[in-house]
Design a protein around this motif. Structure first.
Motif, PDB file in Angstrom:
ATOM      1  N   ARG A  48       0.861  -1.065  -0.042  1.00 32.70           N
ATOM      2  CA  ARG A  48       0.109   0.027   0.080  1.00 32.70           C
ATOM      3  C   ARG A  48       0.795   1.305  -0.037  1.00 32.70           C
ATOM      4  NH1 ARG A  48      -2.689  -2.767   4.161  1.00 32.70           N
ATOM      5  NH2 ARG A  48      -2.144  -1.405   5.780  1.00 32.70           N
ATOM      6  N   ARG A  49       1.792   1.422   0.691  1.00 28.71           N
ATOM      7  CA  ARG A  49       2.747   2.299   0.781  1.00 28.71           C
ATOM      8  C   ARG A  49       3.422   2.563  -0.498  1.00 28.71           C
ATOM      9  NH1 ARG A  49       4.752   0.378   5.800  1.00 28.71           N
ATOM     10  NH2 ARG A  49       6.492  -0.367   4.564  1.00 28.71           N
ATOM     11  N   ALA A  50       3.855   1.464  -1.306  1.00 30.98           N
ATOM     12  CA  ALA A  50       4.488   1.404  -2.591  1.00 30.98           C
ATOM     13  C   ALA A  50       3.574   2.104  -3.695  1.00 30.98           C
ATOM     14  CB  ALA A  50       5.028   0.122  -3.021  1.00 30.98           C
ATOM     15  N   ILE A  51       2.182   1.630  -3.444  1.00 24.66           N
ATOM     16  CA  ILE A  51       1.124   2.174  -4.330  1.00 24.66           C
ATOM     17  C   ILE A  51       1.225   3.809  -4.127  1.00 24.66           C
ATOM     18  CG2 ILE A  51      -1.331   2.159  -4.809  1.00 24.66           C
ATOM     19  CD1 ILE A  51      -0.856  -0.912  -4.301  1.00 24.66           C
ATOM     20  N   ALA A  52       1.116   3.944  -2.903  1.00 26.63           N
ATOM     21  CA  ALA A  52       0.460   5.514  -2.635  1.00 26.63           C
ATOM     22  C   ALA A  52       1.830   6.498  -3.098  1.00 26.63           C
ATOM     23  CB  ALA A  52       0.520   5.726  -1.230  1.00 26.63           C
ATOM     24  N   ASP A  53       3.255   6.103  -2.851  1.00 27.96           N
ATOM     25  CA  ASP A  53       4.517   6.641  -3.374  1.00 27.96           C
ATOM     26  C   ASP A  53       4.297   6.803  -4.987  1.00 27.96           C
ATOM     27  OD1 ASP A  53       7.234   7.778  -2.857  1.00 27.96           O
ATOM     28  OD2 ASP A  53       7.571   5.989  -4.237  1.00 27.96           O
ATOM     29  N   CYS A  54       3.993   5.735  -5.536  1.00 28.45           N
ATOM     30  CA  CYS A  54       4.044   5.631  -6.926  1.00 28.45           C
ATOM     31  C   CYS A  54       2.985   6.818  -7.581  1.00 28.45           C
ATOM     32  CB  CYS A  54       3.453   4.271  -7.515  1.00 28.45           C
ATOM     33  SG  CYS A  54       4.037   4.214  -9.230  1.00 28.45           S
ATOM     34  N   ALA A  55       1.847   6.646  -6.833  1.00 25.87           N
ATOM     35  CA  ALA A  55       0.672   7.710  -7.172  1.00 25.87           C
ATOM     36  C   ALA A  55       1.120   9.314  -7.023  1.00 25.87           C
ATOM     37  CB  ALA A  55      -0.804   7.338  -6.565  1.00 25.87           C
ATOM     38  N   SER A  56       1.839   9.398  -5.799  1.00 25.90           N
ATOM     39  CA  SER A  56       2.250  10.779  -5.476  1.00 25.90           C
ATOM     40  C   SER A  56       3.241  11.215  -6.752  1.00 25.90           C
ATOM     41  CB  SER A  56       2.861  10.569  -4.170  1.00 25.90           C
ATOM     42  OG  SER A  56       3.304  11.744  -3.881  1.00 25.90           O
TER      43      SER A  56
END
Length: 307
Positions: A248-256
């Motif tokens: 979930r953190r990796a997804i949020a970082d990619c979206a950011s």
């Protein structure tokens, strides 16, 4: 006894297509917060059936519509110009810029609506996303079929809701997909389309809010149905996500990173990503909130929907 002046009216302009099913959710939420909503519909004044629409506009003529919004706001001050869906995000940005209101830049709003430009900006910023090529309907389909990688995905650059997005596993399938897409683009009076590598993996949807360039994740939806094509219809969304925290953190970082690459810095973002052994991959990101009925499930303890 001294009369106290009444507080100034809090007012927003809501831009939506006349057929939008989302406008009333915005109006209901604003009413409960004591905010006046001024509707700006993409329709000539004689055809507007909604008597509460005070701003009939032409979204195809951005300059004229932005001027009409500015003229209205000069007499009726507003605190925000919002777009209920994709159709008016660029107009909202242009009008907000003219009024000095916080919003995304026009260039960022345009990039979020143009998948070709989006892919270029992702690539320039090193955001994980499929390899792609941009083509025109004037290009020879058989020549394209011989030079691209398979499996691939062919898609229009401007439509939403997975419309016209088709997977092809061979040159023959590409020719058939191209024929199908051509009929759609002719209706839309558009010529450009993308051909990109198919990215296998588990698909998710991220709903967030940008505040001065920082992403606040509101929700992460899993899409448990396999989305392997040949078509990519909207599917079941499950929340909360069952993915581990690190994913979930990796997804949020990619979206950011994706939002930053386009210049999206204010307001809602809706991102679609795929996750596989190599990590998250950006499919696309839009400068608006999620459509469909999913917004109705996001309440945040307020008893009001996401709008």
């Amino acid at each position: 006894m001294t009369d106290h002046p009444s507080p100034p009216t809090r007012r927003v302009i809501l831009l939506a297509s006349a057929s939008s099913y989302r406008a009333e959710s915005f109006v209901e939420a604003a009413s409960r917060l004591g905010i006046e909503v001024v509707k700006g519909y993409d329709m000539p004044a004689p055809l507007v059936k909604d008597a509460t629409c005070r701003l009939p506009l032409d979204y195809q003529d951005l300059d004229k519509s932005a001027q009409a919004i500015a003229a209205f706001a000069a007499e009726n001050p507003v605190q925000a110009v919002l777009s209920a869906d994709d159709s008016a995000t660029v107009l909202a940005a242009q009008a907000s810029a003219a009024l000095g209101l916080r919003h995304n830049s026009v260039e960022a709003a345009e990039a979020a609506r143009d998948k070709g430009r989006m892919r270029q900006l992702f690539a320039a910023a090193g955001v994980p996303s499929p390899r792609f090529r941009l083509y025109s309907l004037r290009d020879d389909a058989e020549e394209i079929a011989d030079e691209i990688n398979y499996p691939c995905v062919i898609k229009p650059t401007a439509l939403s809701g997975s419309r016209g997005v088709i997977r092809a596993d061979s040159p023959l399938e590409f020719i058939a997909a191209h024929h199908r897409l051509k009929s759609i683009l002719n209706l839309e009076r558009s010529e450009e389309f993308l051909v990109e590598d198919f990215i296998p993996g588990f698909e998710v949807a991220l709903e967030g809010m940008m505040d001065n360039g920082a992403l606040k994740v509101l929700a992460l939806f899993d899409k448990p149905d396999p989305l392997d094509g040949p078509y990519f219809e909207e599917t079941i969304y499950v929340m909360p996500s069952r993915l581990p925290e690190a994913a979930r953190r990796a997804i949020a970082d990619c979206a950011s990173r994706a939002a930053a690459s386009l210049g999206l810095s204010e307001g809602p973002v809706h991102a679609e990503l795929r996750l596989n052994d190599q990590g998250p991959w950006m499919v696309e990101i839009a400068g608006r909130s999620i459509g469909g009925l999913c917004s109705q499930t996001l309440r945040f303890g307020t008893s009001m929907s996401l709008e």
